[in-house]
Design a protein around this motif. Structure first.
Motif, mmCIF file in Angstrom:
data_model
loop_
_atom_site.group_PDB
_atom_site.id
_atom_site.type_symbol
_atom_site.label_atom_id
_atom_site.label_comp_id
_atom_site.label_asym_id
_atom_site.label_seq_id
_atom_site.Cartn_x
_atom_site.Cartn_y
_atom_site.Cartn_z
ATOM 1 N N LEU A 1 0.853 -1.340 0.011
ATOM 2 C CA LEU A 1 0.179 0.123 0.122
ATOM 3 C C LEU A 1 0.948 1.170 -0.088
ATOM 4 O O LEU A 1 0.528 2.193 -0.663
ATOM 5 C CB LEU A 1 -0.905 -0.006 0.956
ATOM 6 N N LEU A 2 1.860 1.328 0.764
ATOM 7 C CA LEU A 2 2.818 2.456 0.803
ATOM 8 C C LEU A 2 3.496 2.619 -0.501
ATOM 9 O O LEU A 2 3.584 3.507 -1.030
ATOM 10 C CB LEU A 2 3.845 2.091 2.047
ATOM 11 N N LEU A 3 3.830 1.245 -1.012
ATOM 12 C CA LEU A 3 4.518 1.281 -2.686
ATOM 13 C C LEU A 3 3.635 2.003 -3.596
ATOM 14 O O LEU A 3 3.799 2.911 -4.331
ATOM 15 C CB LEU A 3 4.862 -0.259 -2.921
ATOM 16 N N GLU A 4 2.286 1.546 -3.554
ATOM 17 C CA GLU A 4 1.201 2.134 -4.566
ATOM 18 C C GLU A 4 1.232 3.439 -4.273
ATOM 19 O O GLU A 4 1.104 4.378 -5.186
ATOM 20 C CB GLU A 4 -0.091 1.379 -4.175
ATOM 21 N N ALA A 5 1.136 4.123 -2.941
ATOM 22 C CA ALA A 5 0.981 5.280 -2.731
ATOM 23 C C ALA A 5 2.128 6.402 -3.105
ATOM 24 O O ALA A 5 1.960 7.581 -3.679
ATOM 25 C CB ALA A 5 0.580 5.579 -1.168
ATOM 26 N N VAL A 6 3.224 5.904 -2.752
ATOM 27 C CA VAL A 6 4.335 6.694 -3.042
ATOM 28 C C VAL A 6 4.603 6.925 -4.543
ATOM 29 O O VAL A 6 4.994 7.676 -5.257
ATOM 30 C CB VAL A 6 5.727 6.138 -2.630
ATOM 31 N N ALA A 7 4.645 5.587 -5.204
ATOM 32 C CA ALA A 7 4.868 5.642 -6.740
ATOM 33 C C ALA A 7 3.859 6.036 -7.543
ATOM 34 O O ALA A 7 3.969 5.876 -8.794
ATOM 35 C CB ALA A 7 5.437 4.069 -7.196
ATOM 36 N N GLY A 8 2.568 5.896 -6.986
ATOM 37 C CA GLY A 8 1.339 6.523 -7.786
ATOM 38 C C GLY A 8 1.098 5.331 -8.746
ATOM 39 O O GLY A 8 0.608 5.444 -10.092
ATOM 40 N N LEU A 9 1.229 4.127 -8.371
ATOM 41 C CA LEU A 9 1.256 2.804 -9.187
ATOM 42 C C LEU A 9 -0.301 2.420 -9.169
ATOM 43 O O LEU A 9 -0.648 1.486 -9.903
ATOM 44 C CB LEU A 9 2.100 1.759 -8.855
ATOM 45 N N GLY A 10 -1.270 2.794 -8.240
ATOM 46 C CA GLY A 10 -2.537 2.145 -8.362
ATOM 47 C C GLY A 10 -3.318 3.245 -7.702
ATOM 48 O O GLY A 10 -3.017 4.340 -7.463
ATOM 49 N N PRO A 11 -4.665 2.983 -7.554
ATOM 50 C CA PRO A 11 -5.108 1.757 -8.059
ATOM 51 C C PRO A 11 -5.353 1.583 -9.545
ATOM 52 O O PRO A 11 -5.581 2.461 -10.366
ATOM 53 C CB PRO A 11 -6.713 1.741 -7.389
ATOM 54 N N ARG A 12 -4.830 0.211 -10.113
ATOM 55 C CA ARG A 12 -5.072 -0.027 -11.175
ATOM 56 C C ARG A 12 -5.540 -1.541 -11.296
ATOM 57 O O ARG A 12 -5.187 -2.202 -10.684
ATOM 58 C CB ARG A 12 -3.619 -0.021 -11.925
ATOM 59 N N ASP A 13 -6.244 -1.839 -12.552
ATOM 60 C CA ASP A 13 -6.460 -3.155 -12.931
ATOM 61 C C ASP A 13 -5.955 -3.456 -14.486
ATOM 62 O O ASP A 13 -6.257 -2.512 -14.863
ATOM 63 C CB ASP A 13 -7.720 -3.689 -12.473
ATOM 64 N N GLN A 14 -5.522 -4.517 -14.633
ATOM 65 C CA GLN A 14 -4.977 -4.601 -15.931
ATOM 66 C C GLN A 14 -6.073 -4.801 -17.066
ATOM 67 O O GLN A 14 -7.157 -5.450 -16.562
ATOM 68 C CB GLN A 14 -4.118 -5.986 -16.125
ATOM 69 N N MET A 15 -6.006 -4.335 -18.141
ATOM 70 C CA MET A 15 -7.015 -4.399 -19.180
ATOM 71 C C MET A 15 -6.950 -5.768 -19.957
ATOM 72 O O MET A 15 -5.850 -5.820 -20.874
ATOM 73 C CB MET A 15 -7.090 -3.082 -20.073
#
Length: 555
Positions: A406-420
């Motif tokens: 969750l921290l990784l996601e928040a810092v890097a802006g990688l999510g929320p995402r789901d693959q298409m």
């Protein structure tokens, strides 16, 4: 249950092909859902551009309110508008009150056809309510790609003070259709959608620019400044100019439905032809001498136009790349926790205060509402991994791993995402009859549109045969197939192969001449309106115009 988002590309007369695809796909889903309700496929998102936008609006209405108009292959409300009702003869027969300087073909005809299928049923005693199609989700979100010729102006605040204005010409119309809302089963609800669909399909110059009234509520996430309460009138042309393949629009609608939590989500991209790359003719061997004024102008126009059209494909690729990166990093952290290299005792003292800065306002180990929702989403998204860590270690370690990603996601802006996960139903140009003349050729004869409609149906049968032969069908919980539609047992489609790849030069000469004369007259009108004298217009005519049109139409 599996959710399906349909993406209908621009198609011009090959809207007939798309109509065939959509009809057969609905037959397949109906059979599948009856045979395998545990793995039912439901359409909950439809996005379209140009002709695909027109198909999208009709499809949404019929799926939720008039399913019986999608059953007969030669008498359904996708087939009739594209195969029977629209033809070059009627397109050239403009009404006396139609402004001749605004279009080559009759826009009134398109208005009349769209009204016939989307509005008139409310006035002839048809009961549209409570007639939902087996392929329809309880509610459907629809998006139409639009090209706003006015542009919508926004402002970007500057840290140093003031704002930088910018204008977006790529626009969208988004709406949700909910049969539980009685207002959605009324002509008042569907009339602005019908008008937007016509504007979405208003191919430049062929059909006149359409005016729509938009309100600030149409732009909820980023409303333009000083938008009048009474709304604003904007001029629209073909939505395919800026997003002919509206993947990004479909993704927006999916995110509104799924909130990134639904794993069995699939996209089906419907296009008459898988578009080739659009690189220019320069091959690097002729040096910079290739780029004279003419070739530079052609390359520049092509680059600007096609870059805009490819943007949504790039967005889809970017989203999938981000998801893959995040998944890889989450898996790497999981292995460290499983091996004991990293533990909750090591990470929690760091993640807890950092997460509290991203999601402030929570008490103790709890984050604010957004943070707790993100934790829940990641536990669902990575449920297998989370349970594995709980089993092999304990709940404390599993929760610590969730907080780490969750921290990784928040810092890097990688999510929320789901693959298409995108599937395509397409056909090669050499199998289509109406593809020539920039896909306008199908309007010259009903036989060409019938051919392409049947090709669309055949494409779905081929698609399902290929899907069902895929080894991934062994695990239907993670794959679209197998689709329970017995293609081999269906009555064969009779398709005239002599019309495959049909060229404009082989089509009815009288219709081609009539189209040439109409285009010629409009160009002459344009030159006159631009202030060119009769002498200059005649010089242009003699030197170039007539020959160009004859070459274009094979005369």
């Amino acid at each position: 249950m599996k959710k399906l988002a349909i993406i209908n590309s621009g198609a011009v007369s090959l809207g007939a092909y798309e109509a065939g695809v959509l009809y057969e796909l609905l037959q397949a889903i109906t059979a599948h859902n009856a045979a395998d309700p545990a793995n039912a496929i439901l359409i909950d998102v439809i996005a379209g551009a140009s002709a695909g936008g027109m198909n999208s609006a009709i499809l949404a209405q019929k799926l939720l309110f008039q399913a019986d108009r999608l059953t007969d292959p030669a008498d359904n409300d996708l087939y009739l508008p594209w195969v029977r009702d629209v033809d070059l003869t009627s397109l050239l027969a403009m009404n006396p009150n139609e402004p001749t300087m605004q279009s080559i073909l009759s826009s009134d005809l398109i208005d009349a056809i769209s009204t016939r299928y989307m509005i008139n049923p409310y006035y002839v005693g048809m009961n549209l309510q409570n007639n939902s199609h087996p392929a329809a989700a309880p509610k459907i979100r629809v998006g139409l790609a639009m090209s706003n010729l006015n542009g919508v102006t926004y402002e970007l605040p500057l840290a140093s003070g003031g704002n930088v204005p910018y204008t977006r010409f790529q626009d969208e119309v988004k709406f949700e259709v909910d049969p539980a809302n009685p207002d959605h089963d009324t002509p008042d609800f569907w009339e602005p959608i019908r008008a937007a669909a016509v504007a979405c399909g208003a191919f430049p110059f062929a059909f006149r620019v359409q005016e729509l009234l938009r309100s600030a509520t149409d732009y909820p996430n980023n409303p333009p400044p000083e938008f009048p309460k009474t709304g604003m009138h904007f001029a629209y042309t073909d939505g395919g100019v800026f997003q002919n393949e509206p993947f990004g629009l479909a993704k927006q609608l999916v995110d509104m439905n799924d909130n990134h939590l639904f794993e069995q989500r699939y996209y089906v991209y419907v296009a008459p032809e898988m578009r080739d790359a659009a690189s220019n003719d320069y091959d690097g061997t002729s040096g910079m001498s290739y780029f004279n004024f003419w070739n530079t102008a052609k390359a520049l126009i092509s680059a600007i136009f096609n870059q805009a059209r490819y943007r949504d494909l790039q967005n889809a690729e970017r989203i999938n790349d981000q998801v893959e990166l995040f998944d890889t990093q989450a898996a790497g952290l999981l292995n460290l926790y499983l091996a004991g290299t990293v533990s909750a005792a090591m990470t929690t003292p760091a993640t807890s205060p950092l997460l509290a800065t991203f999601y402030p306002g929570g008490a103790g180990p709890n984050l604010n509402a957004d943070g707790e929702a993100a934790r829940t989403r990641l536990k669902q998204q990575f449920d297998d991994e989370y349970q594995r860590l709980r089993t092999q270690k304990n709940a404390v370690e599993a929760d610590a791993w969730i907080d780490s990603i969750l921290l990784l996601e928040a810092v890097a802006g990688l999510g929320p995402r789901d693959q298409m996960t995108i599937f395509a139903i397409t056909e090669s140009a050499d199998k289509l009859a109406g593809n020539d003349l920039f896909a306008f050729a199908g309007f010259l004869d009903v036989a060409y549109r019938q051919h392409d409609y049947d090709r669309g149906r055949m494409s779905v049968r081929n698609f399902i045969t290929e899907i069902n032969a895929d080894p991934r069908c062994a695990n239907p919980a993670t794959f679209l197939g197998p689709i329970q539609y017995n293609v081999a047992a269906l009555p064969p489609l009779t398709i005239d192969a002599s019309l495959d790849g049909f060229k404009i030069s082989a089509m009815d000469v009288n219709k081609r001449q009539a189209l040439r004369d109409r285009i010629y007259d409009r160009i002459q009108d344009f030159l006159s309106e631009a202030g060119l004298s009769w002498v200059v217009r005649e010089a242009v005519d003699i030197a170039y115009l007539k020959k160009m049109l004859d070459d274009l139409l094979g005369l």
